[in-house]
Design a protein around this motif. Structure first.
Motif, PDB file in Angstrom:
ATOM      1  N   SER A  64     -23.276 -61.863 -45.841  1.00 35.27           N
ATOM      2  CA  SER A  64     -23.444 -63.054 -45.010  1.00 35.27           C
ATOM      3  C   SER A  64     -22.556 -64.168 -45.542  1.00 35.27           C
ATOM      4  O   SER A  64     -22.224 -64.209 -46.732  1.00 35.27           O
ATOM      5  N   LYS A  65     -22.179 -65.056 -44.640  1.00 36.63           N
ATOM      6  CA  LYS A  65     -21.332 -66.198 -44.992  1.00 36.63           C
ATOM      7  C   LYS A  65     -21.928 -67.442 -44.360  1.00 36.63           C
ATOM      8  O   LYS A  65     -22.160 -67.486 -43.154  1.00 36.63           O
ATOM      9  N   GLU A  66     -22.185 -68.474 -45.178  1.00 34.00           N
ATOM     10  CA  GLU A  66     -22.746 -69.733 -44.696  1.00 34.00           C
ATOM     11  C   GLU A  66     -21.622 -70.759 -44.584  1.00 34.00           C
ATOM     12  O   GLU A  66     -20.914 -71.025 -45.554  1.00 34.00           O
ATOM     13  N   LEU A  67     -21.459 -71.334 -43.389  1.00 28.31           N
ATOM     14  CA  LEU A  67     -20.369 -72.265 -43.125  1.00 28.31           C
ATOM     15  C   LEU A  67     -20.942 -73.630 -42.743  1.00 28.31           C
ATOM     16  O   LEU A  67     -21.773 -73.731 -41.831  1.00 28.31           O
ATOM     17  N   LEU A  68     -20.502 -74.682 -43.440  1.00 29.56           N
ATOM     18  CA  LEU A  68     -20.939 -76.043 -43.147  1.00 29.56           C
ATOM     19  C   LEU A  68     -20.278 -76.512 -41.861  1.00 29.56           C
ATOM     20  O   LEU A  68     -19.047 -76.540 -41.748  1.00 29.56           O
ATOM     21  N   LEU A  69     -21.092 -76.884 -40.879  1.00 34.11           N
ATOM     22  CA  LEU A  69     -20.563 -77.296 -39.585  1.00 34.11           C
ATOM     23  C   LEU A  69     -19.845 -78.636 -39.698  1.00 34.11           C
ATOM     24  O   LEU A  69     -20.226 -79.505 -40.491  1.00 34.11           O
ATOM     25  N   GLN A  70     -18.826 -78.805 -38.872  1.00 29.24           N
ATOM     26  CA  GLN A  70     -18.034 -80.029 -38.862  1.00 29.24           C
ATOM     27  C   GLN A  70     -18.247 -80.754 -37.539  1.00 29.24           C
ATOM     28  O   GLN A  70     -18.313 -80.129 -36.483  1.00 29.24           O
ATOM     29  N   GLY A  71     -18.349 -82.096 -37.600  1.00 28.16           N
ATOM     30  CA  GLY A  71     -18.516 -82.879 -36.381  1.00 28.16           C
ATOM     31  C   GLY A  71     -19.688 -83.822 -36.482  1.00 28.16           C
ATOM     32  O   GLY A  71     -20.243 -84.070 -37.558  1.00 28.16           O
ATOM     33  N   GLY A  72     -20.095 -84.370 -35.324  1.00 28.17           N
ATOM     34  CA  GLY A  72     -21.155 -85.366 -35.287  1.00 28.17           C
ATOM     35  C   GLY A  72     -22.514 -84.792 -35.641  1.00 28.17           C
ATOM     36  O   GLY A  72     -22.795 -83.620 -35.405  1.00 28.17           O
ATOM     37  N   GLN A  73     -23.358 -85.644 -36.238  1.00 30.10           N
ATOM     38  CA  GLN A  73     -24.722 -85.265 -36.580  1.00 30.10           C
ATOM     39  C   GLN A  73     -25.682 -86.224 -35.885  1.00 30.10           C
ATOM     40  O   GLN A  73     -25.398 -87.413 -35.750  1.00 30.10           O
ATOM     41  N   ARG A  74     -26.826 -85.709 -35.470  1.00 32.53           N
ATOM     42  CA  ARG A  74     -27.808 -86.550 -34.796  1.00 32.53           C
ATOM     43  C   ARG A  74     -29.206 -86.074 -35.145  1.00 32.53           C
ATOM     44  O   ARG A  74     -29.458 -84.868 -35.220  1.00 32.53           O
ATOM     45  N   ILE A  75     -30.117 -87.021 -35.362  1.00 34.04           N
ATOM     46  CA  ILE A  75     -31.496 -86.711 -35.713  1.00 34.04           C
ATOM     47  C   ILE A  75     -32.410 -87.246 -34.618  1.00 34.04           C
ATOM     48  O   ILE A  75     -32.213 -88.354 -34.111  1.00 34.04           O
ATOM     49  N   TYR A  76     -33.431 -86.468 -34.263  1.00 34.44           N
ATOM     50  CA  TYR A  76     -34.406 -86.864 -33.255  1.00 34.44           C
ATOM     51  C   TYR A  76     -35.808 -86.690 -33.831  1.00 34.44           C
ATOM     52  O   TYR A  76     -36.064 -85.756 -34.597  1.00 34.44           O
ATOM     53  N   THR A  77     -36.700 -87.602 -33.467  1.00 36.29           N
ATOM     54  CA  THR A  77     -38.121 -87.382 -33.748  1.00 36.29           C
ATOM     55  C   THR A  77     -38.768 -86.920 -32.452  1.00 36.29           C
ATOM     56  O   THR A  77     -38.485 -87.451 -31.371  1.00 36.29           O
ATOM     57  N   CYS A  78     -39.628 -85.932 -32.577  1.00 38.26           N
ATOM     58  CA  CYS A  78     -40.162 -85.276 -31.385  1.00 38.26           C
ATOM     59  C   CYS A  78     -41.683 -85.266 -31.404  1.00 38.26           C
ATOM     60  O   CYS A  78     -42.317 -85.302 -32.473  1.00 38.26           O
ATOM     61  N   ARG A  79     -42.248 -85.190 -30.214  1.00 35.52           N
ATOM     62  CA  ARG A  79     -43.695 -85.110 -30.085  1.00 35.52           C
ATOM     63  C   ARG A  79     -44.180 -83.706 -30.436  1.00 35.52           C
ATOM     64  O   ARG A  79     -43.427 -82.733 -30.371  1.00 35.52           O
ATOM     65  N   ARG A  80     -45.445 -83.627 -30.808  1.00 37.83           N
ATOM     66  CA  ARG A  80     -46.042 -82.338 -31.153  1.00 37.83           C
ATOM     67  C   ARG A  80     -45.929 -81.366 -29.974  1.00 37.83           C
ATOM     68  O   ARG A  80     -46.174 -81.727 -28.828  1.00 37.83           O
ATOM     69  N   GLY A  81     -45.549 -80.134 -30.290  1.00 37.60           N
ATOM     70  CA  GLY A  81     -45.467 -79.095 -29.269  1.00 37.60           C
ATOM     71  C   GLY A  81     -44.209 -79.127 -28.431  1.00 37.60           C
ATOM     72  O   GLY A  81     -44.096 -78.375 -27.455  1.00 37.60           O
ATOM     73  N   THR A  82     -43.243 -79.976 -28.800  1.00 43.70           N
ATOM     74  CA  THR A  82     -41.990 -80.036 -28.044  1.00 43.70           C
ATOM     75  C   THR A  82     -41.324 -78.655 -28.018  1.00 43.70           C
ATOM     76  O   THR A  82     -41.186 -77.995 -29.051  1.00 43.70           O
TER      77      THR A  82
END
Length: 341
Positions: A64-82
Protein backbone atom coordinates in the motif's frame (compact mmCIF):
# COMPACT_ATOMS: atom_id res chain seq x y z
CA UNK A 1 -75.89 28.19 -6.88
CA UNK A 2 -72.58 26.18 -6.81
CA UNK A 3 -70.23 29.03 -7.74
CA UNK A 4 -69.72 30.29 -4.14
CA UNK A 5 -68.22 26.93 -3.16
CA UNK A 6 -65.33 27.17 -5.62
CA UNK A 7 -63.33 29.94 -3.87
CA UNK A 8 -63.80 28.20 -0.53
CA UNK A 9 -62.37 24.91 -1.80
CA UNK A 10 -59.51 26.75 -3.49
CA UNK A 11 -58.56 28.56 -0.28
CA UNK A 12 -58.49 25.33 1.68
CA UNK A 13 -56.05 23.80 -0.81
CA UNK A 14 -53.36 26.50 -0.50
CA UNK A 15 -52.27 25.77 3.10
CA UNK A 16 -51.82 22.11 2.17
CA UNK A 17 -49.51 23.02 -0.72
CA UNK A 18 -47.42 25.24 1.56
CA UNK A 19 -46.97 22.37 4.02
CA UNK A 20 -45.64 20.12 1.26
CA UNK A 21 -43.10 22.78 0.31
CA UNK A 22 -41.83 23.34 3.86
CA UNK A 23 -38.91 20.78 3.83
CA UNK A 24 -37.14 22.81 1.15
CA UNK A 25 -36.41 25.37 3.87
CA UNK A 26 -34.98 22.80 6.32
CA UNK A 27 -31.69 23.50 8.05
CA UNK A 28 -28.57 22.05 6.38
CA UNK A 29 -27.00 18.97 8.02
CA UNK A 30 -23.44 20.37 7.96
CA UNK A 31 -22.08 23.90 8.48
CA UNK A 32 -18.64 25.05 7.28
CA UNK A 33 -15.82 26.46 9.35
CA UNK A 34 -13.87 29.33 7.83
CA UNK A 35 -14.10 31.03 4.47
CA UNK A 36 -14.97 29.28 1.23
CA UNK A 37 -12.08 28.26 -0.99
CA UNK A 38 -11.33 26.01 -3.92
CA UNK A 39 -11.96 22.56 -2.48
CA UNK A 40 -10.70 20.46 -5.39
CA UNK A 41 -7.94 18.10 -4.32
CA UNK A 42 -5.24 16.33 -6.28
CA UNK A 43 -3.77 12.89 -5.75
CA UNK A 44 -0.06 13.56 -6.34
CA UNK A 45 2.20 11.45 -8.50
CA UNK A 46 3.77 8.70 -6.38
CA UNK A 47 7.53 8.29 -5.98
CA UNK A 48 9.24 6.35 -8.75
CA UNK A 49 10.82 3.95 -6.25
CA UNK A 50 9.64 0.38 -7.00
CA UNK A 51 6.98 -0.97 -4.66
CA UNK A 52 7.76 -4.46 -3.36
CA UNK A 53 4.82 -6.89 -3.27
CA UNK A 54 4.80 -9.20 -0.26
CA UNK A 55 3.59 -12.79 -0.21
CA UNK A 56 -0.08 -12.95 0.89
CA UNK A 57 -3.14 -15.12 0.13
CA UNK A 58 -5.40 -14.19 -2.78
CA UNK A 59 -7.65 -11.27 -1.84
CA UNK A 60 -5.19 -9.71 0.62
CA UNK A 61 -3.09 -6.52 0.41
CA UNK A 62 0.40 -7.07 -1.03
CA UNK A 63 1.48 -3.43 -0.70
CA UNK A 64 0.00 0.00 0.00
CA UNK A 65 1.04 3.59 -0.61
CA UNK A 66 -0.30 6.58 1.36
CA UNK A 67 -0.29 9.87 -0.56
CA UNK A 68 -0.89 13.29 1.05
CA UNK A 69 -3.58 15.06 -0.96
CA UNK A 70 -2.82 18.48 -2.42
CA UNK A 71 -5.28 21.37 -2.65
CA UNK A 72 -7.92 23.12 -0.57
CA UNK A 73 -9.04 21.83 2.82
CA UNK A 74 -12.41 22.40 4.45
CA UNK A 75 -13.92 21.37 7.78
CA UNK A 76 -17.64 21.00 8.53
CA UNK A 77 -19.53 20.36 11.75
CA UNK A 78 -22.49 18.09 11.21
CA UNK A 79 -25.65 17.10 13.01
CA UNK A 80 -26.02 13.65 14.53
CA UNK A 81 -26.94 10.99 11.99
CA UNK A 82 -25.88 13.05 8.97
CA UNK A 83 -25.67 10.80 5.91
CA UNK A 84 -22.50 11.29 3.88
CA UNK A 85 -20.43 9.25 1.46
CA UNK A 86 -18.19 9.17 -1.59
CA UNK A 87 -18.74 8.11 -5.18
CA UNK A 88 -16.35 7.10 -7.95
CA UNK A 89 -16.62 9.59 -10.81
CA UNK A 90 -13.85 8.16 -13.01
CA UNK A 91 -11.52 5.15 -13.07
CA UNK A 92 -9.58 4.16 -16.18
CA UNK A 93 -8.96 0.58 -15.02
CA UNK A 94 -11.69 -2.08 -15.35
CA UNK A 95 -13.39 -3.65 -12.37
CA UNK A 96 -12.10 -6.99 -11.13
CA UNK A 97 -14.11 -9.77 -9.55
CA UNK A 98 -13.38 -8.44 -6.05
CA UNK A 99 -15.47 -5.64 -4.49
CA UNK A 100 -14.03 -2.13 -5.05
CA UNK A 101 -10.88 -3.61 -6.61
CA UNK A 102 -9.81 -2.71 -10.16
CA UNK A 103 -7.75 -4.99 -12.38
CA UNK A 104 -4.33 -3.71 -13.44
CA UNK A 105 -2.30 -4.75 -16.51
CA UNK A 106 0.07 -6.60 -14.18
CA UNK A 107 -1.19 -10.16 -13.92
CA UNK A 108 -2.56 -11.14 -10.52
CA UNK A 109 -2.55 -7.56 -9.20
CA UNK A 110 -5.59 -5.39 -8.50
CA UNK A 111 -5.74 -1.88 -7.05
CA UNK A 112 -8.10 -0.39 -4.46
CA UNK A 113 -8.32 3.33 -3.61
CA UNK A 114 -9.27 4.56 -0.15
CA UNK A 115 -9.33 7.85 1.75
CA UNK A 116 -8.98 8.90 5.36
CA UNK A 117 -9.11 12.05 7.51
CA UNK A 118 -6.86 13.06 10.40
CA UNK A 119 -9.32 14.65 12.83
CA UNK A 120 -10.13 12.83 16.07
CA UNK A 121 -13.86 13.44 15.60
CA UNK A 122 -13.88 12.57 11.91
CA UNK A 123 -13.52 9.28 10.09
CA UNK A 124 -9.99 7.98 10.70
CA UNK A 125 -10.26 4.51 9.23
CA UNK A 126 -9.60 4.09 5.53
CA UNK A 127 -12.82 4.10 3.51
CA UNK A 128 -13.17 2.95 -0.06
CA UNK A 129 -15.57 4.62 -2.52
CA UNK A 130 -18.33 4.10 -3.24
CA UNK A 131 -19.58 4.15 0.35
CA UNK A 132 -22.27 5.77 2.48
CA UNK A 133 -22.28 6.26 6.26
CA UNK A 134 -24.23 7.99 9.04
CA UNK A 135 -21.92 7.46 12.01
CA UNK A 136 -21.25 11.08 13.02
CA UNK A 137 -22.40 12.29 16.43
CA UNK A 138 -23.79 15.77 17.00
CA UNK A 139 -21.16 18.46 16.36
CA UNK A 140 -18.62 16.00 14.99
CA UNK A 141 -16.30 16.93 12.16
CA UNK A 142 -16.58 16.00 8.51
CA UNK A 143 -13.71 17.25 6.39
CA UNK A 144 -12.17 16.73 3.02
CA UNK A 145 -9.78 13.75 3.28
CA UNK A 146 -6.08 14.29 3.93
CA UNK A 147 -4.73 11.05 2.50
CA UNK A 148 -5.36 8.79 -0.47
CA UNK A 149 -4.45 5.18 0.26
CA UNK A 150 -3.54 3.09 -2.79
CA UNK A 151 -3.57 -0.65 -2.07
CA UNK A 152 -2.40 -3.43 -4.36
CA UNK A 153 -4.48 -6.59 -3.95
CA UNK A 154 -3.56 -10.10 -4.98
CA UNK A 155 -6.19 -11.37 -7.44
CA UNK A 156 -4.68 -14.61 -8.81
CA UNK A 157 -2.19 -17.40 -8.14
CA UNK A 158 0.35 -15.97 -10.58
CA UNK A 159 1.66 -12.49 -9.68
CA UNK A 160 3.62 -10.50 -12.23
CA UNK A 161 5.79 -7.40 -12.18
CA UNK A 162 5.64 -4.11 -14.05
CA UNK A 163 4.09 -0.64 -14.18
CA UNK A 164 0.51 0.28 -13.34
CA UNK A 165 -0.79 3.57 -14.76
CA UNK A 166 -4.30 4.95 -14.24
CA UNK A 167 -6.39 8.07 -13.69
CA UNK A 168 -8.97 8.28 -10.93
CA UNK A 169 -11.53 10.68 -9.46
CA UNK A 170 -13.79 10.38 -6.43
CA UNK A 171 -16.42 12.89 -5.27
CA UNK A 172 -17.41 13.76 -1.68
CA UNK A 173 -20.76 15.63 -1.57
CA UNK A 174 -21.16 17.61 1.69
CA UNK A 175 -24.82 18.04 2.81
CA UNK A 176 -24.45 21.79 3.39
CA UNK A 177 -26.63 24.56 1.94
CA UNK A 178 -26.02 24.82 -0.91
CA UNK A 179 -24.53 21.35 -1.27
CA UNK A 180 -20.73 21.36 -1.57
CA UNK A 181 -18.96 18.92 -3.88
CA UNK A 182 -15.33 18.07 -3.12
CA UNK A 183 -13.65 16.32 -6.03
CA UNK A 184 -10.41 14.38 -5.56
CA UNK A 185 -8.57 13.39 -8.72
CA UNK A 186 -5.27 11.98 -9.90
CA UNK A 187 -4.13 11.82 -13.51
CA UNK A 188 -1.68 9.38 -15.05
CA UNK A 189 -0.65 7.92 -11.70
CA UNK A 190 2.23 5.50 -12.22
CA UNK A 191 3.30 2.78 -9.78
CA UNK A 192 6.23 0.44 -10.44
CA UNK A 193 5.65 -2.98 -8.91
CA UNK A 194 8.24 -5.65 -8.21
CA UNK A 195 8.70 -8.66 -5.94
CA UNK A 196 11.05 -11.50 -5.12
CA UNK A 197 8.54 -13.79 -3.42
CA UNK A 198 6.27 -15.03 -6.22
CA UNK A 199 7.44 -17.71 -8.62
CA UNK A 200 6.72 -17.21 -12.30
CA UNK A 201 6.70 -20.97 -12.83
CA UNK A 202 7.69 -24.29 -11.24
CA UNK A 203 8.75 -27.12 -13.55
CA UNK A 204 10.13 -30.67 -13.15
CA UNK A 205 13.82 -31.18 -13.89
CA UNK A 206 12.98 -34.53 -15.56
CA UNK A 207 9.68 -35.02 -17.38
CA UNK A 208 8.19 -37.53 -17.67
CA UNK A 209 9.70 -39.35 -14.71
CA UNK A 210 9.79 -43.15 -15.08
CA UNK A 211 10.32 -45.51 -12.15
CA UNK A 212 11.49 -49.02 -13.21
CA UNK A 213 9.62 -51.48 -11.01
CA UNK A 214 11.37 -54.64 -12.25
CA UNK A 215 9.93 -58.17 -12.30
CA UNK A 216 8.43 -59.71 -9.19
CA UNK A 217 6.96 -63.14 -8.53
CA UNK A 218 3.40 -63.65 -7.36
CA UNK A 219 4.85 -65.56 -4.39
CA UNK A 220 6.78 -62.46 -3.24
CA UNK A 221 3.59 -60.44 -3.60
CA UNK A 222 1.74 -62.91 -1.40
CA UNK A 223 4.52 -62.64 1.20
CA UNK A 224 4.61 -58.80 0.92
CA UNK A 225 8.25 -59.21 -0.05
CA UNK A 226 8.30 -57.01 -3.15
CA UNK A 227 11.17 -54.51 -2.92
CA UNK A 228 10.50 -50.78 -2.65
CA UNK A 229 11.85 -48.71 -5.55
CA UNK A 230 13.17 -45.30 -4.53
CA UNK A 231 12.73 -42.27 -6.75
CA UNK A 232 13.14 -38.52 -6.48
CA UNK A 233 11.17 -35.74 -8.13
CA UNK A 234 13.12 -32.48 -8.47
CA UNK A 235 11.24 -29.23 -9.11
CA UNK A 236 12.85 -25.94 -10.17
CA UNK A 237 10.93 -22.72 -9.46
CA UNK A 238 11.87 -19.51 -11.27
CA UNK A 239 11.19 -15.80 -10.97
CA UNK A 240 12.01 -15.17 -7.31
CA UNK A 241 15.03 -15.09 -5.03
CA UNK A 242 13.45 -14.90 -1.57
CA UNK A 243 15.39 -14.82 1.68
CA UNK A 244 13.03 -17.55 2.93
CA UNK A 245 11.87 -19.88 0.14
CA UNK A 246 8.06 -20.06 0.08
CA UNK A 247 6.36 -23.44 0.35
CA UNK A 248 5.70 -25.63 -2.66
CA UNK A 249 3.24 -28.49 -2.16
CA UNK A 250 2.36 -31.53 -4.22
CA UNK A 251 -0.54 -33.92 -4.56
CA UNK A 252 -1.30 -36.62 -7.10
CA UNK A 253 -4.05 -37.57 -9.50
CA UNK A 254 -4.73 -41.00 -10.97
CA UNK A 255 -6.75 -44.19 -10.62
CA UNK A 256 -6.58 -44.32 -6.86
CA UNK A 257 -9.19 -45.28 -4.25
CA UNK A 258 -7.19 -43.75 -1.38
CA UNK A 259 -3.94 -42.02 -0.47
CA UNK A 260 -0.82 -44.08 -1.09
CA UNK A 261 -2.39 -46.56 -3.53
CA UNK A 262 -2.38 -46.62 -7.34
CA UNK A 263 -4.34 -49.09 -9.44
CA UNK A 264 -2.76 -50.63 -12.54
CA UNK A 265 -3.42 -49.22 -15.99
CA UNK A 266 -5.92 -51.22 -18.08
CA UNK A 267 -6.86 -53.37 -15.09
CA UNK A 268 -9.24 -56.18 -16.02
CA UNK A 269 -7.66 -57.10 -19.34
CA UNK A 270 -6.44 -60.68 -19.75
CA UNK A 271 -2.78 -59.66 -20.13
CA UNK A 272 -2.78 -57.37 -17.07
CA UNK A 273 -1.83 -58.61 -13.60
CA UNK A 274 -4.73 -58.96 -11.19
CA UNK A 275 -5.04 -58.40 -7.47
CA UNK A 276 -2.03 -56.07 -7.59
CA UNK A 277 -1.47 -52.35 -7.12
CA UNK A 278 1.37 -49.97 -6.31
CA UNK A 279 1.90 -48.60 -2.82
CA UNK A 280 3.37 -45.08 -2.79
CA UNK A 281 5.02 -43.50 0.26
CA UNK A 282 7.24 -40.53 1.00
CA UNK A 283 10.67 -40.91 2.63
CA UNK A 284 9.06 -40.83 6.08
CA UNK A 285 6.70 -43.68 5.25
CA UNK A 286 3.58 -41.55 4.82
CA UNK A 287 1.16 -42.39 1.97
CA UNK A 288 1.43 -39.99 -0.95
CA UNK A 289 -1.69 -37.78 -1.03
CA UNK A 290 -4.29 -37.91 -3.78
CA UNK A 291 -6.19 -34.90 -2.47
CA UNK A 292 -5.29 -31.17 -2.55
CA UNK A 293 -6.45 -30.84 1.06
CA UNK A 294 -3.62 -33.17 2.11
CA UNK A 295 -0.95 -31.83 -0.25
CA UNK A 296 2.60 -32.65 0.86
CA UNK A 297 5.26 -29.91 1.22
CA UNK A 298 8.34 -30.45 -0.94
CA UNK A 299 11.73 -30.06 0.71
CA UNK A 300 13.81 -27.10 -0.40
CA UNK A 301 17.27 -28.17 -1.58
CA UNK A 302 19.21 -25.14 -2.79
CA UNK A 303 18.83 -21.95 -4.78
CA UNK A 304 20.47 -19.41 -7.06
CA UNK A 305 19.31 -16.03 -8.34
CA UNK A 306 17.75 -17.85 -11.29
CA UNK A 307 15.91 -20.71 -9.57
CA UNK A 308 15.02 -22.50 -6.34
CA UNK A 309 15.08 -26.31 -6.23
CA UNK A 310 12.64 -28.48 -4.28
CA UNK A 311 12.55 -32.27 -3.98
CA UNK A 312 10.22 -35.12 -3.20
CA UNK A 313 11.88 -38.39 -2.17
CA UNK A 314 9.52 -41.35 -2.27
CA UNK A 315 9.16 -45.08 -2.87
CA UNK A 316 6.95 -47.25 -5.05
CA UNK A 317 6.32 -50.94 -4.29
CA UNK A 318 4.12 -53.63 -5.79
CA UNK A 319 1.58 -54.81 -3.24
CA UNK A 320 -1.21 -57.36 -3.14
CA UNK A 321 -4.79 -56.22 -2.73
CA UNK A 322 -5.42 -59.11 -0.36
CA UNK A 323 -6.42 -61.95 -2.68
CA UNK A 324 -4.36 -64.26 -4.83
CA UNK A 325 -2.41 -62.17 -7.36
CA UNK A 326 -2.44 -63.12 -11.03
CA UNK A 327 0.53 -62.76 -13.37
CA UNK A 328 0.66 -60.16 -16.15
CA UNK A 329 1.85 -56.68 -17.04
CA UNK A 330 1.77 -54.27 -14.12
CA UNK A 331 2.23 -50.70 -15.39
CA UNK A 332 0.63 -47.70 -13.74
CA UNK A 333 0.68 -43.97 -14.31
CA UNK A 334 -0.24 -40.85 -12.40
CA UNK A 335 0.13 -37.10 -12.62
CA UNK A 336 1.12 -34.61 -9.96
CA UNK A 337 -0.12 -31.12 -9.22
CA UNK A 338 2.14 -28.40 -7.77
CA UNK A 339 0.68 -25.78 -5.46
CA UNK A 340 2.86 -22.66 -5.14
CA UNK A 341 2.48 -18.90 -4.66
Amino acid sequence: MKFPNIPLRTCRAWPLLLMFGAPALAEASCSPWGALENLSQTIPSPPTTPINLKLVPIGQVMASKELLLQGGQRIYTCRRGTVYGMTVANMTLPESGQPKVYQTPVEGVGVRIGFREIYANGWQDTRYPPFQASDLGGGEVLSSPYYAVVEFIRTDAYVGKGSVVFSYRADLPIPSRPETLIDIAGTHLRFNLTHDTYYTRCMPVVSPLEVPMGRISTLDLTRSAAPARSFTLDIDCEGAHPATPPPVRIHFQGDSPRDGWLNLDLAGRADIASGVGIALKDEDGNPLPFSPERALPLKWQDGTRQRQRYRLSATARYASEGGTPGAGRADASLTYVLDYN
